[in-house]
Design an enzyme around this catalytic site. Structure first.
Site, mmCIF file in Angstrom:
data_model
loop_
_atom_site.group_PDB
_atom_site.id
_atom_site.type_symbol
_atom_site.label_atom_id
_atom_site.label_comp_id
_atom_site.label_asym_id
_atom_site.label_seq_id
_atom_site.Cartn_x
_atom_site.Cartn_y
_atom_site.Cartn_z
ATOM 1 N N HIS A 125 0.137 -23.678 -11.715
ATOM 2 C CA HIS A 125 1.120 -22.606 -11.930
ATOM 3 C C HIS A 125 1.759 -22.657 -13.328
ATOM 4 O O HIS A 125 2.499 -21.736 -13.694
ATOM 5 C CB HIS A 125 2.247 -22.664 -10.894
ATOM 6 C CG HIS A 125 1.802 -22.359 -9.494
ATOM 7 N ND1 HIS A 125 1.118 -21.202 -9.178
ATOM 8 C CD2 HIS A 125 1.932 -23.052 -8.335
ATOM 9 C CE1 HIS A 125 0.856 -21.205 -7.864
ATOM 10 N NE2 HIS A 125 1.327 -22.313 -7.336
ATOM 11 N N ASP A 162 -6.729 -23.648 -4.009
ATOM 12 C CA ASP A 162 -5.351 -23.731 -3.525
ATOM 13 C C ASP A 162 -4.972 -22.384 -2.905
ATOM 14 O O ASP A 162 -5.459 -21.338 -3.334
ATOM 15 C CB ASP A 162 -4.433 -24.045 -4.708
ATOM 16 C CG ASP A 162 -3.005 -24.360 -4.296
ATOM 17 O OD1 ASP A 162 -2.644 -25.552 -4.270
ATOM 18 O OD2 ASP A 162 -2.244 -23.411 -4.008
ATOM 19 N N HIS A 164 -2.340 -20.753 -3.135
ATOM 20 C CA HIS A 164 -1.585 -19.915 -4.069
ATOM 21 C C HIS A 164 -2.452 -19.555 -5.271
ATOM 22 O O HIS A 164 -3.278 -20.374 -5.709
ATOM 23 C CB HIS A 164 -0.330 -20.655 -4.546
ATOM 24 C CG HIS A 164 0.587 -21.082 -3.437
ATOM 25 N ND1 HIS A 164 0.547 -22.354 -2.890
ATOM 26 C CD2 HIS A 164 1.524 -20.386 -2.756
ATOM 27 C CE1 HIS A 164 1.456 -22.429 -1.921
ATOM 28 N NE2 HIS A 164 2.053 -21.251 -1.813
ATOM 29 N N ASP A 246 -3.372 -26.500 0.733
ATOM 30 C CA ASP A 246 -2.325 -25.774 1.462
ATOM 31 C C ASP A 246 -2.852 -24.517 2.161
ATOM 32 O O ASP A 246 -2.073 -23.762 2.754
ATOM 33 C CB ASP A 246 -1.134 -25.441 0.548
ATOM 34 C CG ASP A 246 -1.539 -25.040 -0.859
ATOM 35 O OD1 ASP A 246 -2.751 -24.810 -1.097
ATOM 36 O OD2 ASP A 246 -0.659 -24.946 -1.726
HETATM 37 ZN ZN LIG Z 1 -0.440 -24.101 -3.530
#
Ligand SMILES: [Zn+2]
Length: 311
Positions: A125, A162, A164, A246
Site C-alpha cells: 500500500h 492479497d 486488498h 487475508d
Molecule cells: Zn491486505
C-alpha cells in the site's frame, strides 16, 4: 536446489497499537508454523538492512526523510489512521526492504530455487511519496526495480494476491513498462482502487477485482483465465509475489472465502508459470493476513509448495 526463508527478530520490534490487526504476533505465528520438521530444509537467512540507494529506486528522498523524521524514540506515533511507527519500526522496515533485495540476489544467482520473505511492516500500500495501509516502503516494488536495474533484467512480473488492492505497487509501477503488475483483490474494499480500467501508463497493469463472498473456485477460474495467461504471455525473467493471506475465509478484514488449499493451488500455478518462463524463479513476500491461525496455516501451505517445487 532449496527455498530460502528471510526474516529477522527486528521485525518483531515494529509495534502497533493494542488491537491493531497488523501485529507482532503475526510473525510469531508464522515462525511457529515454520518451525516443525517439515520445514527443516529451508535455507534460513537473516534479513539484511536495506540500503538508502535501494529505497530511492522507488521513493523520492523526501519520502525517506519523512519516515526517518517521523520515527519516534519512544511510544507509538500515527502516520495516518491505520499506519503507525514505534521505536523499532524504521529498522524493521529497512530489513523488509533488504530481505527483498537479498532474496532477488539469491534467486537470480541460482543459489536457491525460490524464496519467501517473512518480514513486516508490509509494503504493497506504500505509494511513491505516502505511507499508508500499514506500509512504509514498497518492499516488492523495490525488489523489482533492483532486479531490473542492478541485474539488468528486461521483464519482471509481480503477482499480488492479497485481498486488498496493491495501490502502492500500482502507483510505483504505473509507468514502468518492464514490469507486469497483476493484482487480484476484493472489490469494493480498502483502499478503493484496483478497477479493471486502471491499466497503467503502458498497459502493463492487470487488475482483477473479485466480488465479496466469492471463494476459491471463483479465484481459480480468474487466475486460469486471466492472470496466469497474461504472465505467460509477458514471459518474465523473474516472478515476485505480494503474498497476502487475508483472502482467507477466517480473515477479519475482508470477505473472500479462500482456504489453505486455495493458497497452495495458487502457489503451485504461479510456480508452473515460473517454470515455463524463467526457470522457476520466484520471490514471495508477506503482505497481509490477520487471523493468526489462518495466516500461519496458509503461509505453511504456501511455503510448503515453494519447497516442493524448488526441491
Ligand atoms: Zn491486505
Amino acid at each position: 536446489m532449496v527455498t530460502a526463508l528471510f526474516t529477522h527478530s527486528d521485525c518483531l520490534e515494529h509495534v502497533t497499537p493494542r488491537g491493531h490487526p497488523e501485529q507482532v504476533a503475526r510473525l510469531q505465528a508464522i515462525e511457529n508454523a515454520l518451525s516443525v520438521a517439515k520445514f527443516d530444509g529451508l535455507l534460513r537467512r537473516e534479513a539484511p538492512i536495506g540500503s538508502k540507494r535501494d529505497i530511492l529506486r522507488c521513493h523520492p528522498a523526501e519520502h525517506l526523510k519523512k519516515i526517518q523524521t517521523a520515527a519516534p524514540e519512544e511510544d507509538i506515533i500515527s502516520l495516518d489512521a491505520d499506519t503507525h511507527m514505534s521505536p523499532g519500526s524504521l529498522t524493521a522496515a529497512y530489513r523488509a526492504v533488504g530481505a527483498n533485495v537479498a532474496a532477488v540476489d539469491m534467486v537470480l544467482s541460482g543459489e536457491v530455487a525460490n524464496a519467501f520473505v517473512g518480514c513486516r511492516p508490509p509494503g504493497h500500500h506504500a505509494e511513491t511519496a505516502r505511507a499508508m495501509g500499514f506500509c512504509l516502503f514498497g518492499n516488492v516494488s523495490i525488489g523489482a526495480k533492483y532486479a531490473l536495474d542492478h541485474h539488468d533484467l528486461s521483464r519482471v512480473a509481480i503477482v499480488d494476491f492479497d485481498v486488498h488492492h496493491g495501490n502502492g505497487t500500482q502507483d510505483l509501477m504505473w509507468d514502468e513498462d518492464r514490469v507486469l503488475f497483476c493484482s487480484s483483490h476484493q472489490m469494493p474494499l480498502y483502499p478503493g482502487s484496483g478497477a479493471v480500467s486502471e491499466i497503467g501508463g503502458s498497459g502493463k497493469i492487470l487488475n482483477v477485482p473479485l466480488e465479496p463472498d466469492t471463494g476459491g473456485e471463483f479465484m481459480r477460474r480468474a487466475y486460469d483465465r486471466e492472470v496466469l495467461p497474461a504472465i505467460e504471455a509477458f514471459a518474465p525473467e523473474l516472478i515476485l509475489v505480494s503474498a497476502g493471506f487475508d483472502a482467507h475465509l477466517d480473515d477479519p478484514l475482508a470477505n473472500l472465502n479462500w482456504s489453505e488449499d486455495d493458497f497452495a493451488w495458487l502457489t503451485g500455478r504461479i510456480c508452473d508459470v515460473a517454470e515455463a518462463c524463467c526457470g522457476g524463479r520466484v520471490v514471495s513476500t508477506l503482505e497481509g493476513g490477520y487471523d493468526l491461525r489462518a495466516l500461519a496455516e496458509s503461509v505453511a501451505a504456501h511455503v510448503g509448495v515453494l519447497m516442493e517445487r524448488g526441491g
